[in-house]
Design a protein around this motif. Structure first.
Motif, PDB file in Angstrom:
ATOM      1  N   SER A 104       0.738  -1.259   0.198  1.00 21.88           N
ATOM      2  CA  SER A 104      -0.151   0.017   0.046  1.00 21.88           C
ATOM      3  C   SER A 104       0.777   1.089   0.009  1.00 21.88           C
ATOM      4  CB  SER A 104      -0.960   0.058   1.430  1.00 21.88           C
ATOM      5  OG  SER A 104      -1.528   1.310   1.451  1.00 21.88           O
ATOM      6  N   PHE A 105       0.442   2.326  -0.707  1.00 20.51           N
ATOM      7  CA  PHE A 105       1.185   3.593  -0.738  1.00 20.51           C
ATOM      8  C   PHE A 105       1.257   4.120   0.873  1.00 20.51           C
ATOM      9  CE2 PHE A 105       0.301   3.007  -5.244  1.00 20.51           C
ATOM     10  CZ  PHE A 105       1.798   3.348  -5.693  1.00 20.51           C
ATOM     11  N   ASP A 165      -3.708   6.480  -8.773  1.00 23.81           N
ATOM     12  CA  ASP A 165      -4.549   7.572  -8.563  1.00 23.81           C
ATOM     13  C   ASP A 165      -3.515   8.861  -8.182  1.00 23.81           C
ATOM     14  OD1 ASP A 165      -3.709   7.260  -5.806  1.00 23.81           O
ATOM     15  OD2 ASP A 165      -5.831   6.350  -5.352  1.00 23.81           O
ATOM     16  N   ASP A 166      -4.160  10.113  -8.124  1.00 22.96           N
ATOM     17  CA  ASP A 166      -3.286  11.400  -7.950  1.00 22.96           C
ATOM     18  C   ASP A 166      -2.780  11.141  -6.433  1.00 22.96           C
ATOM     19  OD1 ASP A 166      -4.123  12.481 -10.133  1.00 22.96           O
ATOM     20  OD2 ASP A 166      -5.740  13.634  -9.391  1.00 22.96           O
ATOM     21  N   ALA A 167      -3.262  10.706  -5.624  1.00 19.89           N
ATOM     22  CA  ALA A 167      -2.746  10.413  -4.110  1.00 19.89           C
ATOM     23  C   ALA A 167      -1.548   9.484  -4.109  1.00 19.89           C
ATOM     24  CB  ALA A 167      -3.814  10.075  -3.241  1.00 19.89           C
ATOM     25  N   LEU A 199       4.534   9.129  -4.360  1.00 17.90           N
ATOM     26  CA  LEU A 199       5.590   8.803  -5.061  1.00 17.90           C
ATOM     27  C   LEU A 199       6.496   9.978  -5.416  1.00 17.90           C
ATOM     28  CD1 LEU A 199       4.419   6.295  -7.868  1.00 17.90           C
ATOM     29  CD2 LEU A 199       6.117   5.667  -5.593  1.00 17.90           C
ATOM     30  N   ALA A 200       5.826  11.069  -5.787  1.00 18.20           N
ATOM     31  CA  ALA A 200       6.855  12.455  -6.079  1.00 18.20           C
ATOM     32  C   ALA A 200       7.391  12.897  -4.778  1.00 18.20           C
ATOM     33  CB  ALA A 200       5.768  13.454  -6.771  1.00 18.20           C
ATOM     34  N   ARG A 232      -2.512  10.226 -17.422  1.00 13.41           N
ATOM     35  CA  ARG A 232      -1.869   9.500 -16.264  1.00 13.41           C
ATOM     36  C   ARG A 232      -0.150   9.196 -16.539  1.00 13.41           C
ATOM     37  NH1 ARG A 232      -3.348  10.261 -11.809  1.00 13.41           N
ATOM     38  NH2 ARG A 232      -5.447   9.788 -12.469  1.00 13.41           N
ATOM     39  N   ILE A 233       0.015   9.105 -17.758  1.00 13.72           N
ATOM     40  CA  ILE A 233       1.109   8.933 -18.179  1.00 13.72           C
ATOM     41  C   ILE A 233       2.229  10.176 -17.791  1.00 13.72           C
ATOM     42  CG2 ILE A 233       2.728   8.527 -20.077  1.00 13.72           C
ATOM     43  CD1 ILE A 233       0.731   6.530 -21.191  1.00 13.72           C
TER      44      ILE A 233
END
Length: 207
Positions: A33-34, A57-59, A64-65, A86-87
């Protein structure tokens, strides 16, 4: 050999873990899980991130960023999401290889190689851009310092440049460093709130 942080859906974990081991890489940590990224300590030893999910998804991209900002390393995503938006968002988050169609063991090492090459190229470009900005900032400092010398000494632009260059050579400094010191001293002696008297010696009368 890479030390890999794996983030994947539970169903994808087993084949990924087997492929990572077979390819000769080391598993640093495996998350399902993120949200688990919040418990990932700074001491975690990894130099590549692999994400295997149906869609991001955006979250997840935001997490990740942030991880990529704190711990820069090649970032691979295996996914089923082929949407252009999304890419683009994934690339903006720092993804180096965005593989559509999911994971397959035979693609692991080639994808890692591509992601590593792109990551290294990106780092070189970032360093070049930073160096170019530093040079631009240094030129601005030199121009400002030249203007000060021209005004205070009543000399030409060429003579001001020569004076800066000589001082830099004598002190074994870059011209930008000499210029910065001149500006710092000028700002100290003549603060902006008394700019109208800068470069002038005030008349002092005895009481």
């Amino acid at each position: 050999m890479k030390s890999i942080l794996l983030i994947s859906a539970p169903a994808a974990s087993a084949p990924l873990l087997a492929a990572i081991e077979k390819a000769g890489h080391r598993l640093a940590a495996a998350l399902t899980s993120f949200a688990d990224l919040s418990r990932l300590g700074e001491a975690s030893d990894f130099d590549l991130i692999i994400v295997a999910v149906d869609a991001l998804d955006d979250a997840a991209l935001a997490l990740l960023a942030e991880l990529h900002r704190r711990r820069p390393c090649p970032l691979v995503v295996f996914t089923q999401d082929a949407s252009r938006a999304r890419i683009q968002a994934a690339i903006g988050a720092g993804v180096d290889a965005y593989v559509i169609g999911g994971f397959s063991p035979e693609r692991l090492n080639p994808v890692i190689d591509v992601a590593t090459a792109r990551f290294n190229e990106s780092r070189v470009l970032q360093r070049k851009l930073a160096l170019a900005q530093d040079k631009l900032d240094e030129r601005k400092l030199i121009e400002r310092a030249k203007g000060m010398l021209m005004k205070l000494r009543g000399i030409s632009e060429e003579d001001a440049f020569r004076a800066l260059r000589k001082e830099a050579m004598d002190k074994n400094l870059r011209m930008g460093e000499v210029a910065a010191r001149i500006i710092a001293v000028d700002d100290l002696l003549w603060p902006r709130n008394v700019a109208s008297t800068r470069g002038k010696i005030p008349n002092l009368e005895r009481n």
